[in-house]
Design a protein around this motif. Structure first.
Motif, PDB file in Angstrom:
ATOM      1  N   VAL A  17      -1.202 -51.786  14.175  1.00 34.31           N
ATOM      2  CA  VAL A  17       0.167 -51.374  13.888  1.00 34.31           C
ATOM      3  C   VAL A  17       1.138 -52.193  14.737  1.00 34.31           C
ATOM      4  N   PRO A  18       2.013 -52.994  14.123  1.00 32.65           N
ATOM      5  CA  PRO A  18       3.039 -53.689  14.908  1.00 32.65           C
ATOM      6  C   PRO A  18       3.955 -52.673  15.585  1.00 32.65           C
ATOM      7  N   VAL A  19       4.157 -52.838  16.895  1.00 30.92           N
ATOM      8  CA  VAL A  19       4.944 -51.870  17.661  1.00 30.92           C
ATOM      9  C   VAL A  19       5.917 -52.582  18.593  1.00 30.92           C
ATOM     10  N   GLU A  20       6.863 -51.798  19.098  1.00 34.27           N
ATOM     11  CA  GLU A  20       7.815 -52.266  20.098  1.00 34.27           C
ATOM     12  C   GLU A  20       7.765 -51.325  21.301  1.00 34.27           C
ATOM     13  N   LEU A  21       7.925 -51.894  22.498  1.00 33.69           N
ATOM     14  CA  LEU A  21       7.822 -51.132  23.738  1.00 33.69           C
ATOM     15  C   LEU A  21       9.206 -50.986  24.363  1.00 33.69           C
ATOM     16  N   TYR A  22       9.573 -49.735  24.666  1.00 36.18           N
ATOM     17  CA  TYR A  22      10.877 -49.445  25.257  1.00 36.18           C
ATOM     18  C   TYR A  22      10.698 -48.689  26.574  1.00 36.18           C
ATOM     19  N   PRO A  23      11.494 -49.010  27.592  1.00 33.63           N
ATOM     20  CA  PRO A  23      11.402 -48.250  28.848  1.00 33.63           C
ATOM     21  C   PRO A  23      11.842 -46.807  28.634  1.00 33.63           C
ATOM     22  N   ALA A  24      11.080 -45.866  29.174  1.00 35.63           N
ATOM     23  CA  ALA A  24      11.391 -44.444  29.014  1.00 35.63           C
ATOM     24  C   ALA A  24      12.147 -43.884  30.213  1.00 35.63           C
ATOM     25  N   VAL A  25      12.326 -44.698  31.245  1.00 41.51           N
ATOM     26  CA  VAL A  25      12.995 -44.239  32.469  1.00 41.51           C
ATOM     27  C   VAL A  25      14.170 -45.160  32.766  1.00 41.51           C
ATOM     28  N   ALA A  26      15.339 -44.566  33.036  1.00 41.56           N
ATOM     29  CA  ALA A  26      16.536 -45.330  33.381  1.00 41.56           C
ATOM     30  C   ALA A  26      16.728 -45.348  34.889  1.00 41.56           C
ATOM     31  N   ASP A  27      17.181 -46.478  35.401  1.00 40.23           N
ATOM     32  CA  ASP A  27      17.443 -46.612  36.834  1.00 40.23           C
ATOM     33  C   ASP A  27      18.873 -46.170  37.117  1.00 40.23           C
ATOM     34  N   HIS A  28      19.036 -45.073  37.865  1.00 41.58           N
ATOM     35  CA  HIS A  28      20.367 -44.573  38.198  1.00 41.58           C
ATOM     36  C   HIS A  28      20.756 -44.915  39.639  1.00 41.58           C
ATOM     37  N   THR A  29      20.027 -45.858  40.241  1.00 40.31           N
ATOM     38  CA  THR A  29      20.377 -46.283  41.591  1.00 40.31           C
ATOM     39  C   THR A  29      21.749 -46.948  41.585  1.00 40.31           C
ATOM     40  N   ILE A  30      22.593 -46.606  42.541  1.00 41.50           N
ATOM     41  CA  ILE A  30      23.918 -47.216  42.653  1.00 41.50           C
ATOM     42  C   ILE A  30      23.769 -48.539  43.392  1.00 41.50           C
ATOM     43  N   HIS A  31      24.161 -49.625  42.738  1.00 37.58           N
ATOM     44  CA  HIS A  31      23.979 -50.960  43.302  1.00 37.58           C
ATOM     45  C   HIS A  31      25.284 -51.467  43.918  1.00 37.58           C
ATOM     46  N   PHE A  32      25.152 -52.208  45.013  1.00 39.40           N
ATOM     47  CA  PHE A  32      26.307 -52.764  45.707  1.00 39.40           C
ATOM     48  C   PHE A  32      26.209 -54.286  45.750  1.00 39.40           C
ATOM     49  N   HIS A  33      27.384 -54.950  45.762  1.00 41.96           N
ATOM     50  CA  HIS A  33      27.434 -56.376  46.080  1.00 41.96           C
ATOM     51  C   HIS A  33      27.522 -56.515  47.596  1.00 41.96           C
TER      52      HIS A  33
END
Length: 317
Positions: A17-33
């Protein structure tokens, strides 16, 4: 909508079966410059030639394996892709195992697997139903971003879930990390009974929605306050509790605090009135559907039940 991080085929025997892989977890870390203190000048990381100091673009970089003594073997990115052409585009299920046989120690990241096109929905749905009814996970290996992963493919709610797993060689034994562990004395019976009483008192249904990332929330409040030119009030550190030498006394106090006004455990979901479904309908439901119905009817211990046990519990409710 998110873009797939990988596309290829899920293979089980002669079924592909041709499939696609998607991340199930989102990164909510606050990033700084990064900035130089006292200025508005950004600090940036650049790839530079160690000898000349000149900046090098990504397409001019190759990988080098350190042989020691300053010698390296240089490898082109294309050469790494060529040694695993099939596995980089296939998730081949090699065997099935009971899901609860996989120790949580092995689990790494979680992804969703969906059919690449509507045309493959029938074959995808068949494999999903088979995994759901059997309560087993398919063990496979595949290549993602130039690295080979061990994976467990299992049934989720109307979608397949792929968990990347650590290889045994990646896991470190406690003694290898921490050295010699202390000898653990056998607890006295009354201490063990009190500890079990404390565990029972603190036991509540698993409700992940009750837990929040409090630190990120405080960081956001800090940013908003500084943007508005305000100072944020900080909570005072709690007073350190007096040391209790006697373990039994400490456990007794903990149980009393829980019973006498400590934090209450999460309330169990209210039992909703529901008509008892006829047996043929229950037998046609998937495990995830039975679990949802059991949750609505307040069936206790449902998270550890097999499909057959869920069906039996629902009939008795």
């Amino acid at each position: 909508m998110a873009r797939p991080v990988w596309s290829g085929a899920l293979s089980l025997g002669l079924v592909t079966v041709p499939v696609e892989l998607y991340p199930a977890v989102a990164d909510h870390t606050i990033h700084f410059h990064q900035f130089e203190r006292g200025t508005s000048d950004r600090i940036r990381n650049r790839r530079v030639n160690e000898r000349t100091g000149d900046e090098v673009t990504q397409d001019e970089i190759v990988k080098g394996y350190d042989l020691g003594g300053g010698d390296h073997v240089l490898v082109e990115p294309d050469e790494l892709d060529e040694i695993a052409p099939e596995r980089s585009r296939r998730i081949d299920i090699e065997q099935f195992v009971e899901l609860d046989e996989i120790d949580p120690w092995f689990f790494d990241k979680t992804y969703w697997l969906k059919p690449a096109k509507e045309d493959f929905a029938k074959a995808y749905g068949l494999l999903l139903q088979a995994m759901d009814r059997s309560e087993k996970a398919g063990i496979a290996k595949f290549v993602l971003r130039g690295k080979e992963y061990l994976a467990a493919v299992r049934a989720g709610e109307d979608v397949m879930v792929l968990n990347t797993l650590h290889f045994v060689a990646d896991l470190r034994e406690p003694k290898d990390v921490m050295g010699k562990l202390p000898e653990l004395p056998k607890p006295r019976p009354k201490e063990l009974d009190m500890a079990l009483a404390l565990v029972d008192e603190m036991t509540a249904p698993w409700r992940p929605e009750d837990y929040r990332d409090e630190y990120s929330k405080r960081v956001e409040e800090l940013i908003k306050a500084k943007e508005a030119g305000k100072e944020i009030a900080h909570e005072a550190e709690p007073e350190p509790s007096a040391d209790v030498v006697d373990l039994f006394e400490a456990l007794s106090r903990s149980v009393k605090n829980r019973k006498g006004g400590g934090k209450e455990p999460a309330k169990k979901p209210a039992k909703k009135p529901a008509k008892k479904p006829p047996e043929p309908e229950l037998s046609d439901l998937s495990k995830s559907e039975l679990d949802k119905l059991a949750r609505e009817q307040g069936v206790k211990g449902r998270s550890k039940m097999t499909r057959a046990q869920l069906e039996k519990a629902l009939k008795a409710s």
